[in-house]
Write an enzyme that holds these catalytic residues in place. Structure first.
Site, PDB file in Angstrom:
ATOM      1  N   HIS A 540       0.822  -1.204   0.000  1.00  0.00           N
ATOM      2  CA  HIS A 540       0.000   0.000   0.000  1.00  0.00           C
ATOM      3  C   HIS A 540       0.861   1.262   0.000  1.00  0.00           C
ATOM      4  O   HIS A 540       0.934   1.972  -0.997  1.00  0.00           O
ATOM      5  CB  HIS A 540      -0.941  -0.021   1.205  1.00  0.00           C
ATOM      6  N   HIS A 545       1.562   4.872  -2.864  1.00  0.00           N
ATOM      7  CA  HIS A 545       1.709   6.262  -2.419  1.00  0.00           C
ATOM      8  C   HIS A 545       3.107   6.820  -2.680  1.00  0.00           C
ATOM      9  O   HIS A 545       3.265   7.856  -3.342  1.00  0.00           O
ATOM     10  CB  HIS A 545       1.399   6.364  -0.924  1.00  0.00           C
ATOM     11  N   HIS A 731      -3.984   0.787  -6.427  1.00  0.00           N
ATOM     12  CA  HIS A 731      -4.263   1.387  -5.124  1.00  0.00           C
ATOM     13  C   HIS A 731      -5.640   0.996  -4.615  1.00  0.00           C
ATOM     14  O   HIS A 731      -5.812   0.698  -3.425  1.00  0.00           O
ATOM     15  CB  HIS A 731      -4.137   2.913  -5.194  1.00  0.00           C
ATOM     16  N   ASN A 735      -6.372  -0.783  -1.007  1.00  0.00           N
ATOM     17  CA  ASN A 735      -6.820   0.205  -0.027  1.00  0.00           C
ATOM     18  C   ASN A 735      -8.252  -0.017   0.454  1.00  0.00           C
ATOM     19  O   ASN A 735      -8.502  -0.101   1.646  1.00  0.00           O
ATOM     20  CB  ASN A 735      -6.709   1.624  -0.587  1.00  0.00           C
ATOM     21  N   ILE A 879      -6.631   8.893  -0.869  1.00  0.00           N
ATOM     22  CA  ILE A 879      -6.864   8.684   0.554  1.00  0.00           C
ATOM     23  C   ILE A 879      -5.934   7.579   1.018  1.00  0.00           C
ATOM     24  O   ILE A 879      -5.495   6.754   0.207  1.00  0.00           O
ATOM     25  CB  ILE A 879      -8.331   8.336   0.870  1.00  0.00           C
TER      26      ILE A 879
END
Length: 879
Positions: A540, A545, A731, A735, A879
């Site tokens: 993740h 990110h 993602h 997520n 997010i």
């Protein structure tokens, strides 16, 4: 009050003159000033949102707001010609035109757009096509400029400018803000009068690498991860040869006086006041949806409240049985009145109810039931579900085909000794469905979930904290019905006499009854602790990110808004810099939420640096990733050019459809602008972008030979497809399933606090007599559970302003009709993929689609509504 306001306003006008482009009549009403300038006019429509409409903490406009607006000099525009040049070869700049009716409409009490008019003086013979415009904000507050549309431009008709940017008072900028019409062109095709404007705007966005950045700055630059810890706390700076890491956005905050290599950290209470270029910040809806606000509050206010609550309601902070955990969703836990009183000092009742999920009458802390236990409280304990989540859970990216038996380690034996697995054929032959190990290998039926090599080098350090974890290997066989069955789990620890002596390993096997069943359940828990920690930190955080932020920065620094690749990629960057900056503030920082809720503890980010050494951009493409893990082989006859060896692999099956759809869109779009490879090679912005991604953004990887050279069409398509895939589908897959699968902590514990009970010990006897209590004493404590569940519930939510794959926030993102048509086709293709996924989830023969818990695999369904849905692919890592 109104009379006083009227006198102030009239006094301001008498003193300063008519600076705002408006006058006030005798009744105190603000009316539009009638322009006295003659000549032909071109009408323009401006859509914007004023800052006090969008400010989460300011709900109305005061008299003082109006007073300061009138003291300003208004908002003015100047068109810039794309066809007529001045003496310096720049496009001719037109006369100023003022925004009209600026304060005739008092800002509403809710977030919304306002439409204003602007009339541009026009000379038919001496201007041509307006390809850009300057804007000067003479007010004292900033606003969000959505668009400018010119109607009936002589010879050209309608001209649209898609702006979508915050505009601060002009005094905040060294150069006036410029916006370009929504045309698309390569650098070589830029109209000569706009060429210097295009180049200068990129220079402005790069900055000079000095000074502390302020909120109105529009500077994209790089820095090390020197802002997540403080000197002397045992965490290193990430980035550089010793601890390689992707670069993050530079803030320029002052350096720590104890060690100037570290950037000073902001207090947690500062929350959202972290510099990123203003256009990269959360939008007003995401803030008002509590996604940003709740993260700040969770770290600064709610966590201390949870500590107090646990100490009062359950001394010792332990769950005794699984039903205690179920009570978090079914009945709730009482929130002590003094906790409520302390919190109400800082939060309004609605905020409090959102943060603590409380009801004012009952004062209960209560969470939404996670999908994994909605229909069956016990199905998560089955071996079938344990294995299914490796291909259809929140981390379906680690399982690989076993090619050599016993499993081999790649760790350097000179440093770590013998780290090869000690699993024997005798250990597993009873579960091989009548096959020998060699036959199972040859038939490509053996698979492994391997967390051994990734963790062993840090396990001694990790276990020096309160964590007591193992490095794990899990072997599985692919059954004839398409499901996976675990055969053995190997738990390994560093040798007590030193790393060079290799690993101490022990094997555990499936059992159906007695204490052996409880031991097997614990062995699976240690595996899941590894997997949950690896998922959050690597699959993740690092692999989506962190690795994407350099692409965001480089795109804005090197690709003009006019560039086709900028227009292709920028929707997939929305909010990424801000959520990453916020993560460095409260999530991945030292003693942050991730360290408090995951087994890696203070070594979490250092461990992610160690694993980043193996990161390879080419292997982030889904087909390449599946091939690398041996779960697929190339097959030209198959739909996607691949044959899956686990045919019912929901993540891979759905993912390949999404990947192929994205790639088709990228191929079609890029073909509009690049007719041959030389156009790619000679594109100065594109080549500068790719050079900067490698040499600055991923500077510690710049010497790797695997980077695409970006010299031909196929490389361009594969590169852009991979970037979009990571930002959107990858993602989403790792997520938005966090709460559906991990919201019930016994199913996906993130911490192990004791090692496996030894025969004859007190812990072993407790495991025999009270297996649930013993299990719960080993995994997350009550406080760690409450904090962890609170965190992933926030992270698993969709905001109300989310834009999903196949959609755009603006329908006029380009003036190129061919590109718009292709994008419309892409959106339809995405919808068709969604329909096919829904149909697959109905197929009872595909046992991995729902499994014993009856949770259909929906993480790659492209669309979603707001909230906690367990589905939806947003365009970006938001997010």
């Amino acid at each position: 009050m109104f009379g006083i306001g009227k006198n102030i306003i009239e006094g301001a006008l008498n003193t300063t003159g008519d600076l705002a482009g408006s006058v006030i009549n005798a009744g105190g009403n603000i009316v539009e000033k009638v322009s006295s300038i003659g000549g032909k006019k071109i009408k323009g429509k401006v859509i914007l949102m004023r800052s006090n409409v969008l400010d989460f903490t300011q709900l109305h406009s005061s008299v003082l707001d109006t007073f300061t607006e009138i003291l300003g000099s208004g908002v003015t525009f100047q068109l810039i010609s794309a066809t007529q040049a001045s003496f310096d070869s720049r496009g001719k700049v037109g006369k100023k035109a003022s925004l009209e009716q600026w304060i005739t409409s008092i800002p509403p009490l809710f977030a919304g757009e306002s439409v204003f008019q602007v009339n541009f003086p026009w000379d038919d013979n001496d201007f041509g096509y307006p390809g850009a415009f300057y804007i000067q904000n003479g007010h004292t507050s900033h606003f969000f400029l959505k668009s400018l549309t010119l109607e009936d431009v002589p010879g050209y008709g309608r001209v649209h400018f898609d702006c979508n940017s915050w505009v601060y008072p002009s005094g905040r900028y060294k150069k006036d803000r410029i916006f370009f019409a929504n045309n698309t062109c390569l650098p070589k095709d830029t109209p000569d009068p706009l060429r210097k404007y295009r180049e200068e705007e990129l220079l402005n966005l790069r900055g000079d690498g000095t000074a502390e950045r302020k909120e109105w700055d529009r500077i994209y630059d790089y820095d090390l991860y020197n802002d997540i810890s403080e000197p002397g706390d045992g965490r290193p700076i990430l980035g550089g040869s010793q601890y390689p890491y992707p670069r993050r956005g530079r803030t320029g905050r002052r350096r720590d006086w104890k060690d100037s290599k570290y950037e000073t950290r902001l207090p947690v209470v500062s929350g959202l006041n972290i510099y990123v270029p203003r256009d990269e910040n959360f939008g007003h809806l995401k803030l008002s949806d509590f996604l940003g606000f709740a993260l700040k509050s969770l770290a600064s206010t709610v966590f201390p409240a949870l500590v107090g609550m646990v100490n009062i309601t359950r001394p010792g902070g332990e769950f005794d049985k699984f039903q205690d955990v179920h009570d978090l969703y079914e009945g709730g836990l009482p929130v002590p009145l003094d906790v409520i009183r302390n919190l109400t000092k800082d939060f309004t009742p609605p905020m409090l109810q959102e943060l603590l999920r409380t009801d004012n009458d009952q004062r209960l802390l209560k969470f939404s039931p996670p999908q994994v236990v909605k229909e069956d409280k016990f199905a998560w304990q089955t071996d079938e579900e344990f294995a299914r989540e490796m291909v259809a859970g929140v981390n379906p990216l680690i399982i690989r085909r076993l090619e050599v038996f016993p499993p081999q380690s790649k760790l350097d034996p000179k440093i770590y000794g013998d780290q090869h697995s000690k699993i024997s054929e005798e250990n597993i032959k009873s579960g091989l469905e009548g096959l020998t190990v060699d036959e199972a290998l040859n038939q490509r039926k053996l698979f492994i979930l391997d967390h051994h090599d990734a963790l062993m080098p840090y396990l001694r350090k990790i276990n020096s904290t309160k964590t007591k974890a193992y490095a794990t290997r899990t072997l599985l066989i692919l059954k004839n019905d398409g499901t996976l069955k675990p055969l053995v789990i190997e738990l390994s620890l560093p040798h007590p006499q030193g790393d060079q002596f290799g690993a101490n390993s022990k094997q555990y096997f499936p059992a159906e009854e007695g204490v052996q069943k409880s031991i097997w359940q614990l062995a699976k828990a240690y595996v899941v602790v590894n997997d949950a920690g690896y998922h959050q930190l690597i699959s993740h955080w690092l692999h989506t990110h962190a690795v994407q932020e350099p692409f965001v920065i480089a795109t804005h620094r090197q690709l003009s808004v006019l560039h086709p690749i900028h227009k292709l990629l920028v929707p997939h960057y929305k909010d990424t810099m801000f959520i990453n900056a916020f993560a460095r503030q409260v999530l991945v920082n030292s003693d942050g939420l991730l360290e408090q809720t995951h087994f890696q503890s203070k070594y979490a980010m250092e461990l992610s640096s160690y694993i980043y050494k193996e990161w390879n951009f080419l292997e982030q493409a889904l087909p390449a990733n599946l091939i690398k893990r041996g779960v697929a082989v190339e097959d030209a006859r198959s739909t996607h050019g691949l044959k899956l060896l686990i045919e019912d692999y929901p993540f891979a099956v759905d993912g390949l459809e999404i990947w192929s759809t994205i790639k088709t869109w990228v191929t079609n779009y890029c073909s509009l602008y690049y007719k041959d490879d030389s156009a790619i090679q000679n594109d100065v912005e594109l080549q500068s972008w790719w050079k900067e991604v490698r040499e600055k953004g991923h500077a510690d990887k710049k010497n790797e030979t695997w980077w695409p050279k970006l010299q031909n069409f196929n490389e361009l398509v594969e590169t852009c497809t991979t970037i979009i895939w990571i930002s959107s589908a990858l993602h989403a897959a790792v997520n938005f399933g966090q709460y559906p699968y991990g919201g019930f902590i016994p199913n996906r514990p993130t911490i192990s606090r004791r090692h496996m009970p030894e025969v004859g010990s007190v812990e072993y006897k407790e495991l025999e007599s009270k297996p649930e209590k013993a299990y719960l004493k080993i995994i997350n404590s009550m406080l760690q559970t409450l904090l962890g569940v609170s965190l992933i519930e926030i992270l698993s939510r969709h905001a109300s302003d989310e834009v999903y794959l196949g959609q755009r926030a603006s329908i006029e993102w380009t003036s190129d009709k061919a590109a718009l048509e292709l994008f419309e086709y892409f959106g339809k293709e995405v919808s068709e993929v969604e329909s096919r996924i829904i149909e697959r989830n109905k197929d009872v023969n595909l046992k991995n689609r729902s499994g014993p818990v009856n949770v259909p695999y929906t993480l790659l369904l492209p669309s979603s509504s707001e909230g906690l849905t367990g589905r939806g692919i947003p365009n970006s890592i938001s997010i």
